[in-house]
Design a protein around this motif. Sequence first.
Motif, PDB file in Angstrom:
ATOM      1  N   GLN A  39      38.545  26.303  37.816  1.00 37.11           N
ATOM      2  CA  GLN A  39      38.587  27.683  38.116  1.00 37.11           C
ATOM      3  C   GLN A  39      37.833  27.775  38.679  1.00 37.11           C
ATOM      4  O   GLN A  39      37.024  28.481  39.626  1.00 37.11           O
ATOM      5  CB  GLN A  39      37.940  28.455  37.243  1.00 37.11           C
ATOM      6  N   ASN A  40      37.810  26.799  40.420  1.00 40.02           N
ATOM      7  CA  ASN A  40      37.712  27.728  41.443  1.00 40.02           C
ATOM      8  C   ASN A  40      38.327  28.527  42.189  1.00 40.02           C
ATOM      9  O   ASN A  40      39.119  29.612  41.641  1.00 40.02           O
ATOM     10  CB  ASN A  40      37.745  26.250  43.069  1.00 40.02           C
ATOM     11  N   ASN A  41      37.887  29.173  43.110  1.00 38.07           N
ATOM     12  CA  ASN A  41      37.976  30.118  43.757  1.00 38.07           C
ATOM     13  C   ASN A  41      39.198  30.979  43.932  1.00 38.07           C
ATOM     14  O   ASN A  41      40.085  30.450  44.176  1.00 38.07           O
ATOM     15  CB  ASN A  41      37.013  31.370  44.931  1.00 38.07           C
ATOM     16  N   PRO A  42      39.885  32.047  42.912  1.00 37.53           N
ATOM     17  CA  PRO A  42      41.135  32.804  43.452  1.00 37.53           C
ATOM     18  C   PRO A  42      41.286  32.084  44.605  1.00 37.53           C
ATOM     19  O   PRO A  42      40.458  32.986  45.461  1.00 37.53           O
ATOM     20  CB  PRO A  42      41.236  34.318  42.869  1.00 37.53           C
ATOM     21  N   ILE A  43      42.446  32.151  45.358  1.00 42.42           N
ATOM     22  CA  ILE A  43      43.185  31.860  46.703  1.00 42.42           C
ATOM     23  C   ILE A  43      44.042  33.307  46.500  1.00 42.42           C
ATOM     24  O   ILE A  43      45.037  33.230  45.936  1.00 42.42           O
ATOM     25  CB  ILE A  43      43.439  30.857  46.958  1.00 42.42           C
ATOM     26  N   LYS A  44      43.935  33.957  47.678  1.00 37.96           N
ATOM     27  CA  LYS A  44      44.712  35.129  47.761  1.00 37.96           C
ATOM     28  C   LYS A  44      44.792  36.022  46.973  1.00 37.96           C
ATOM     29  O   LYS A  44      45.732  36.887  46.284  1.00 37.96           O
ATOM     30  CB  LYS A  44      45.783  35.019  48.746  1.00 37.96           C
ATOM     31  N   GLY A  45      43.362  36.202  45.724  1.00 39.23           N
ATOM     32  CA  GLY A  45      44.336  36.827  44.737  1.00 39.23           C
ATOM     33  C   GLY A  45      44.041  36.087  43.250  1.00 39.23           C
ATOM     34  O   GLY A  45      45.000  36.509  42.044  1.00 39.23           O
ATOM     35  N   HIS A  46      45.345  34.614  44.243  1.00 39.61           N
ATOM     36  CA  HIS A  46      45.865  33.987  42.079  1.00 39.61           C
ATOM     37  C   HIS A  46      44.972  33.109  42.017  1.00 39.61           C
ATOM     38  O   HIS A  46      44.223  32.123  42.479  1.00 39.61           O
ATOM     39  CB  HIS A  46      46.460  33.886  43.433  1.00 39.61           C
ATOM     40  N   ARG A  47      45.286  32.638  40.824  1.00 39.11           N
ATOM     41  CA  ARG A  47      44.776  31.656  40.010  1.00 39.11           C
ATOM     42  C   ARG A  47      45.484  31.625  38.905  1.00 39.11           C
ATOM     43  O   ARG A  47      45.412  32.430  37.880  1.00 39.11           O
ATOM     44  CB  ARG A  47      42.922  31.995  39.878  1.00 39.11           C
ATOM     45  N   PRO A  48      46.444  30.585  38.689  1.00 39.60           N
ATOM     46  CA  PRO A  48      47.087  29.422  39.907  1.00 39.60           C
ATOM     47  C   PRO A  48      47.256  30.170  41.387  1.00 39.60           C
ATOM     48  O   PRO A  48      47.377  31.017  40.935  1.00 39.60           O
ATOM     49  CB  PRO A  48      47.858  28.507  38.288  1.00 39.60           C
ATOM     50  N   SER A  49      47.135  29.070  41.757  1.00 38.31           N
ATOM     51  CA  SER A  49      47.730  29.505  42.621  1.00 38.31           C
ATOM     52  C   SER A  49      48.549  28.284  43.242  1.00 38.31           C
ATOM     53  O   SER A  49      48.943  26.908  43.443  1.00 38.31           O
ATOM     54  CB  SER A  49      46.532  28.921  44.443  1.00 38.31           C
ATOM     55  N   VAL A  50      50.171  28.518  43.913  1.00 42.27           N
ATOM     56  CA  VAL A  50      50.743  27.561  44.713  1.00 42.27           C
ATOM     57  C   VAL A  50      50.549  27.209  45.379  1.00 42.27           C
ATOM     58  O   VAL A  50      50.451  25.453  46.289  1.00 42.27           O
ATOM     59  CB  VAL A  50      51.885  28.622  44.883  1.00 42.27           C
ATOM     60  N   ASP A  51      50.091  27.386  46.756  1.00 45.59           N
ATOM     61  CA  ASP A  51      49.259  27.058  48.187  1.00 45.59           C
ATOM     62  C   ASP A  51      48.215  25.998  47.896  1.00 45.59           C
ATOM     63  O   ASP A  51      48.447  24.624  48.078  1.00 45.59           O
ATOM     64  CB  ASP A  51      48.309  27.471  48.633  1.00 45.59           C
TER      65      ASP A  51
END
Length: 356
Positions: free
Chosen positions: A264-276
Amino acid sequence: MNKIKVLVVDDSAFMRKVISDIINSYPDMEVIEKARDGNDALQKIETFSPDVVTMDVEMPKLDGLSALKNIMDTNPVPVIMLSSLTQNGAEQTVKALQFGAVDFIPKPSGSISLDIEKVKDDIISKIRIAAGAKRKLQNLNINHDLNSIVKIKPPTKKIDYKKQLKKLIVMGTSTGGPKALHEVLPKIPVNIDAAILIVQHMPPGFTKSLADRLDILSQIKVKEAEHGEKVIPGCAYITPGNYHLNVESIYNQIKKDLIINLNQNNPIKGHRPSVDEMLLSVTKHFWSDIICVIMTGMGSDGSKNLHLIKQKGGKVIAEHQSTCIVYGMPKAAIQTGNVDSIVPLEDITKEIISMI
């Protein structure tokens, strides 16, 4: 400016009023009518021609799922389902997404949510996205008949846990993704020599229902990913809502294993899960062939790290604009210049198999 015309469908008069007040507080949209159940909704869609419908999943008389199937068969219009966070609510919501609902919004505290204001921003943003999909939805040939979906699978899904993992398929999708996954995964043959990792933007509580539903319809094993489990050929793993999916490789004297690491690391560009985030991890830790598939969704998640797939000698497939409910993620992927094949949704599985 033409306002987005919204029909609000809910069996609770309180919910109809609160949702309508939220929508009407924005200058670019308005509630043109309200409906108390599915039958009422069908009549008012015919009369008022809304741009978007928000509809409760659980209603008396004609429920939301039955009404949705009727809408998609007779007068396709973008529908956003409002669902309670119960197991039954999640299961019904997943079915609704399969039958053509553009998206859904979880009610914070049950069927009558006094705190519906908590998801105010979600309601507004998803109405805007859905309105943009109206013409696309009416032109798509959406299949709502469960009986026509591929269901041929062996009596039991025998998984060979000793089999060496040599190929990996990674998929990323968002708005419209559950419907796309219902088109792609059931066509994958049981003997596929690859494992599949999937990021579908979806809140907690719904990804397990999505995985369970797809498992019933698919020849391969489909499950919600678990922390610490080994990635096995012939299995598809859907990332749980509110978690990133990373992998790590473990070496022993006989073979290499790929292990799922949820965090549960920080969202990436608002996404968690993140495809990137998933792409970054698999290109660091997987040792062999990778095929990446980017399908319908808002935004650009996945496009940042596609070049890493190409650097590893992998292939990238993007869904063609003609079948995307929202042409955001595939468009961003294509614009990077790293996409090898652009195909409509119904041909994605065939393209995957040909690449493998």
